[in-house]
Design a protein around this motif. Structure first.
Motif, short mmCIF file in Angstrom:
data_model
loop_
_atom_site.label_atom_id
_atom_site.label_comp_id
_atom_site.label_asym_id
_atom_site.label_seq_id
_atom_site.Cartn_x
_atom_site.Cartn_y
_atom_site.Cartn_z
N ALA A 59 11.70 -12.82 -5.56
CA ALA A 59 12.24 -12.12 -6.75
C ALA A 59 13.75 -11.99 -6.64
O ALA A 59 14.48 -12.25 -7.61
N LEU A 60 14.25 -11.60 -5.47
CA LEU A 60 15.70 -11.46 -5.29
C LEU A 60 16.41 -12.79 -5.46
O LEU A 60 17.50 -12.85 -6.04
N ALA A 61 15.81 -13.87 -5.00
CA ALA A 61 16.41 -15.20 -5.18
C ALA A 61 16.50 -15.53 -6.66
O ALA A 61 17.52 -16.07 -7.13
N ASP A 62 15.46 -15.20 -7.43
CA ASP A 62 15.49 -15.45 -8.87
C ASP A 62 16.53 -14.56 -9.56
O ASP A 62 17.26 -15.02 -10.44
N ILE A 63 16.63 -13.33 -9.14
CA ILE A 63 17.61 -12.40 -9.71
C ILE A 63 19.02 -12.88 -9.41
O ILE A 63 19.89 -12.86 -10.28
N ARG A 64 19.24 -13.36 -8.19
CA ARG A 64 20.57 -13.91 -7.83
C ARG A 64 20.88 -15.13 -8.70
O ARG A 64 22.00 -15.28 -9.19
N ARG A 65 19.89 -15.98 -8.90
CA ARG A 65 20.08 -17.18 -9.73
C ARG A 65 20.52 -16.79 -11.14
O ARG A 65 21.33 -17.46 -11.77
N GLN A 66 19.99 -15.68 -11.65
CA GLN A 66 20.33 -15.21 -13.00
C GLN A 66 21.65 -14.41 -13.02
O GLN A 66 22.08 -13.98 -14.09
N ARG A 67 22.23 -14.20 -11.84
CA ARG A 67 23.47 -13.44 -11.70
C ARG A 67 23.35 -12.00 -12.21
O ARG A 67 24.28 -11.46 -12.81
N LEU A 68 22.20 -11.39 -11.94
CA LEU A 68 21.97 -10.00 -12.31
C LEU A 68 22.23 -9.11 -11.10
O LEU A 68 22.16 -9.56 -9.97
N LYS A 69 22.53 -7.85 -11.36
CA LYS A 69 22.62 -6.84 -10.31
C LYS A 69 21.26 -6.16 -10.22
O LYS A 69 20.54 -6.06 -11.20
N VAL A 70 20.91 -5.70 -9.04
CA VAL A 70 19.59 -5.10 -8.83
C VAL A 70 19.72 -3.61 -8.47
O VAL A 70 20.64 -3.21 -7.77
N VAL A 71 18.80 -2.83 -9.01
CA VAL A 71 18.65 -1.43 -8.64
C VAL A 71 17.30 -1.31 -7.94
O VAL A 71 16.26 -1.42 -8.59
N PRO A 72 17.29 -1.16 -6.62
CA PRO A 72 16.02 -1.11 -5.87
C PRO A 72 15.40 0.28 -5.92
O PRO A 72 15.40 1.02 -4.95
#
Length: 99
Positions: A59-72
């Motif tokens: 999931a984090l790899a996909d989020i990085r690919r989309q250039r999004l920031k994450v709130v865990p």
């Protein structure tokens, strides 16, 4: 360890692994370039096999690919990122303020 294929189930707002009759998933909420990971679920029969960690990494790899920031927001995801600092650059600056 078995490898699973990540599916972004946008209709249900969650990342999923099909475990052959069972589903492991991370619920999320997307908002303005940020994705809040709210809950991780791994079926009991698959606990302790690394499925959750594999799901978070995918999931984090996909989020990085989309250039999004994450709130865990999910504690499992937060601990995973703490143990794998290569993902820490993706954490939203406001992540701590939103708790």
């Amino acid at each position: 360890m078995e490898r699973y294929i990540l599916k972004d189930n946008e209709a249900r707002s969650r990342y999923e692994f099909d475990l052959g009759g069972h589903t492991a998933y991370i619920d999320y909420e997307k908002d303005n370039g940020t994705i809040v990971l709210t809950h991780t679920f791994v079926p009991e029969a698959y606990e302790g096999r690394g499925v959750g960690a594999q799901l978070v990494a995918a999931a984090l790899a996909d989020i990085r690919r989309q250039r999004l920031k994450v709130v865990p927001q999910c504690s499992f995801v937060a601990v995973y990122i703490k143990r794998h600092p290569e993902w820490s650059d993706m954490v939203s600056e406001t992540a701590g303020a939103e708790r």
